[in-house]
Scaffold this motif. Sequence first.
Motif, PDB file in Angstrom:
ATOM      1  N   GLU A  24       0.831  -1.193   0.000  1.00 40.24           N
ATOM      2  CA  GLU A  24       0.000   0.000   0.000  1.00 40.24           C
ATOM      3  C   GLU A  24       0.875   1.256   0.000  1.00 40.24           C
ATOM      4  O   GLU A  24       1.996   1.215   0.500  1.00 40.24           O
ATOM      5  CB  GLU A  24      -0.798  -0.110   1.305  1.00 40.24           C
ATOM      6  CG  GLU A  24      -1.814   0.866   1.595  1.00 40.24           C
ATOM      7  CD  GLU A  24      -1.878   1.191   3.068  1.00 40.24           C
ATOM      8  OE1 GLU A  24      -2.173   2.351   3.337  1.00 40.24           O
ATOM      9  OE2 GLU A  24      -1.639   0.326   3.934  1.00 40.24           O
ATOM     10  N   LYS A  84      -4.665  11.365  -0.445  1.00 44.49           N
ATOM     11  CA  LYS A  84      -4.970  10.029   0.061  1.00 44.49           C
ATOM     12  C   LYS A  84      -6.160   9.528  -0.760  1.00 44.49           C
ATOM     13  O   LYS A  84      -7.223  10.154  -0.746  1.00 44.49           O
ATOM     14  CB  LYS A  84      -5.324  10.125   1.548  1.00 44.49           C
ATOM     15  CG  LYS A  84      -5.904   8.870   2.165  1.00 44.49           C
ATOM     16  CD  LYS A  84      -6.205   9.102   3.646  1.00 44.49           C
ATOM     17  CE  LYS A  84      -7.108   8.023   4.206  1.00 44.49           C
ATOM     18  NZ  LYS A  84      -7.472   8.256   5.624  1.00 44.49           N
ATOM     19  N   GLY A 123      -2.089  -1.802   9.255  1.00 40.75           N
ATOM     20  CA  GLY A 123      -3.394  -2.010   9.881  1.00 40.75           C
ATOM     21  C   GLY A 123      -4.504  -1.703   8.900  1.00 40.75           C
ATOM     22  O   GLY A 123      -4.357  -0.856   8.021  1.00 40.75           O
ATOM     23  N   GLY A 125      -8.222  -0.237   7.861  1.00 36.34           N
ATOM     24  CA  GLY A 125      -9.203   0.720   8.336  1.00 36.34           C
ATOM     25  C   GLY A 125     -10.419  -0.035   8.864  1.00 36.34           C
ATOM     26  O   GLY A 125     -10.553  -1.240   8.648  1.00 36.34           O
ATOM     27  N   SER A 138     -14.499   2.940   7.406  1.00 39.11           N
ATOM     28  CA  SER A 138     -13.574   2.944   6.276  1.00 39.11           C
ATOM     29  C   SER A 138     -14.119   2.136   5.102  1.00 39.11           C
ATOM     30  O   SER A 138     -14.690   1.058   5.291  1.00 39.11           O
ATOM     31  CB  SER A 138     -12.235   2.354   6.707  1.00 39.11           C
ATOM     32  OG  SER A 138     -11.364   2.290   5.598  1.00 39.11           O
ATOM     33  N   ALA A 139     -13.882   2.656   3.900  1.00 38.59           N
ATOM     34  CA  ALA A 139     -14.225   1.901   2.681  1.00 38.59           C
ATOM     35  C   ALA A 139     -13.338   0.664   2.543  1.00 38.59           C
ATOM     36  O   ALA A 139     -13.593  -0.176   1.674  1.00 38.59           O
ATOM     37  CB  ALA A 139     -14.091   2.793   1.454  1.00 38.59           C
ATOM     38  N   LYS A 157      -6.297  -0.676  14.534  1.00 40.33           N
ATOM     39  CA  LYS A 157      -5.831   0.114  15.681  1.00 40.33           C
ATOM     40  C   LYS A 157      -6.901   0.273  16.724  1.00 40.33           C
ATOM     41  O   LYS A 157      -8.089   0.359  16.414  1.00 40.33           O
ATOM     42  CB  LYS A 157      -5.460   1.497  15.215  1.00 40.33           C
ATOM     43  CG  LYS A 157      -4.210   1.498  14.479  1.00 40.33           C
ATOM     44  CD  LYS A 157      -3.646   2.897  14.505  1.00 40.33           C
ATOM     45  CE  LYS A 157      -2.543   2.904  13.529  1.00 40.33           C
ATOM     46  NZ  LYS A 157      -3.140   2.649  12.210  1.00 40.33           N
ATOM     47  N   PHE A 187      -3.088  -3.863  16.347  1.00 41.17           N
ATOM     48  CA  PHE A 187      -2.025  -3.102  15.717  1.00 41.17           C
ATOM     49  C   PHE A 187      -0.774  -3.079  16.604  1.00 41.17           C
ATOM     50  O   PHE A 187      -0.034  -4.055  16.592  1.00 41.17           O
ATOM     51  CB  PHE A 187      -2.533  -1.692  15.384  1.00 41.17           C
ATOM     52  CG  PHE A 187      -1.684  -0.973  14.373  1.00 41.17           C
ATOM     53  CD1 PHE A 187      -1.658  -1.342  13.048  1.00 41.17           C
ATOM     54  CD2 PHE A 187      -0.906   0.106  14.766  1.00 41.17           C
ATOM     55  CE1 PHE A 187      -0.873  -0.663  12.122  1.00 41.17           C
ATOM     56  CE2 PHE A 187      -0.120   0.793  13.844  1.00 41.17           C
ATOM     57  CZ  PHE A 187      -0.108   0.406  12.529  1.00 41.17           C
ATOM     58  N   LYS A 258     -11.723  11.752   6.364  1.00 40.09           N
ATOM     59  CA  LYS A 258     -10.516  11.015   5.998  1.00 40.09           C
ATOM     60  C   LYS A 258      -9.254  11.584   6.635  1.00 40.09           C
ATOM     61  O   LYS A 258      -8.194  10.958   6.583  1.00 40.09           O
ATOM     62  CB  LYS A 258     -10.384  10.940   4.475  1.00 40.09           C
ATOM     63  CG  LYS A 258     -10.008  12.239   3.794  1.00 40.09           C
ATOM     64  CD  LYS A 258     -10.265  12.157   2.300  1.00 40.09           C
ATOM     65  CE  LYS A 258      -8.997  11.916   1.525  1.00 40.09           C
ATOM     66  NZ  LYS A 258      -9.226  11.974   0.068  1.00 40.09           N
ATOM     67  N   LEU A 265      -2.515   9.199  13.737  1.00 36.37           N
ATOM     68  CA  LEU A 265      -1.220   8.522  13.578  1.00 36.37           C
ATOM     69  C   LEU A 265      -0.067   9.479  13.828  1.00 36.37           C
ATOM     70  O   LEU A 265       0.889   9.156  14.547  1.00 36.37           O
ATOM     71  CB  LEU A 265      -1.104   7.936  12.164  1.00 36.37           C
ATOM     72  CG  LEU A 265      -1.959   6.711  11.895  1.00 36.37           C
ATOM     73  CD1 LEU A 265      -1.841   6.284  10.442  1.00 36.37           C
ATOM     74  CD2 LEU A 265      -1.530   5.576  12.804  1.00 36.37           C
TER      75      LEU A 265
END
Length: 303
Positions: A24, A84, A123, A125, A138-139, A157, A187, A258, A265
């Motif tokens: 990713e 993003k 991790g 979403g 999250s999608a 997380k 996580f 988003k 983080l």
Amino acid sequence: MPTLNIAPEVALALDEHRPVVALESTIISHGLPRPRNREAAHEFEAILRDKGVTPATIAVIDGIPTVGLDEEGLATIADRDIAKASVRDLPILMAKGESGATTVAATAHIAAQAGIRVFATGGLGGVHREANETFDESADLSTLAVTNITVVSAGVKSVLDIAATLERLETLSVPVIGFGTTKFPAFWLTDSGFTLDWAAKDATEIASIMRAHDDTSHGQGIVVANPIPLDQQWDPAEHDRVLAEAFLAAERAGVRGKAVTPFLLGFIVDASGGRSLEVNLDLARNNIRVAGDIATAWSRLSS
Ligand code: PSU
Ligand code: MN
């Protein structure tokens, strides 16, 4: 204009049924601080190459979904401020000719289009706390419901609602399999306190589950939950303290949508004096190793 740019090295490996693992890019652009993120991008790929597995880091580069980044592509996601991108952003970036770092959802979507079967991330979403009011889910979850790929992650997380995330994965018929354990990780922490129904003993068993899944599924993905070893986890008391601070800071800053995940983080890395970052890197490396082994087992089984 091509709709998918697959690096020759990746295309050849796929053609020859050799192991390939998708990686990713949002973890690089928005999940890890500079300049450590660029080092990490290289290191993640090197872990796979050392195992004889071809890495395919995925991002949208100048409007083209790209599978396998060159130096310039890695620099684009690591050093520049880019969007993003989740699945819904892809056509917009493509039409505008812009670059974007892909989330788990968008990476899984593009990887599956390229024919890649295994994907490693840090991790997943999931369902955010207070999602019953904010609807913030999250999608990553809805995409895994319709994308046949095996994702190795260290769970989700503890900034998310882990119980609700596991419930949603159940509803979406996405198998969640613990790697060598039924304890679902959180996580940075080895054990979230939630227990899974199933564990797989090794990569070969995951590959045989993937084959059976192909025979019976309607095209959803598989989540492999790979906990960080206990001696590498973040100290739980410090974790709880820093997380509480992070939530307070996000609320004060009025962060929404988003921006929430990157904000938390970043805050957590600073407030933990870098400790959470070391754990984040360790668990990502662990996941990439396991994904490499699964891709290798899969290529044996499928060729
Ligand atoms: N979890 C992490 N690090 C990350 C992310 C999640 O530990 O970098 C990123 C992933 O790209 C994931 C995305 O797909 O955040 C989820 O964002 P959202 O909650 O906005 O869907
Ligand atoms: Mn969200």
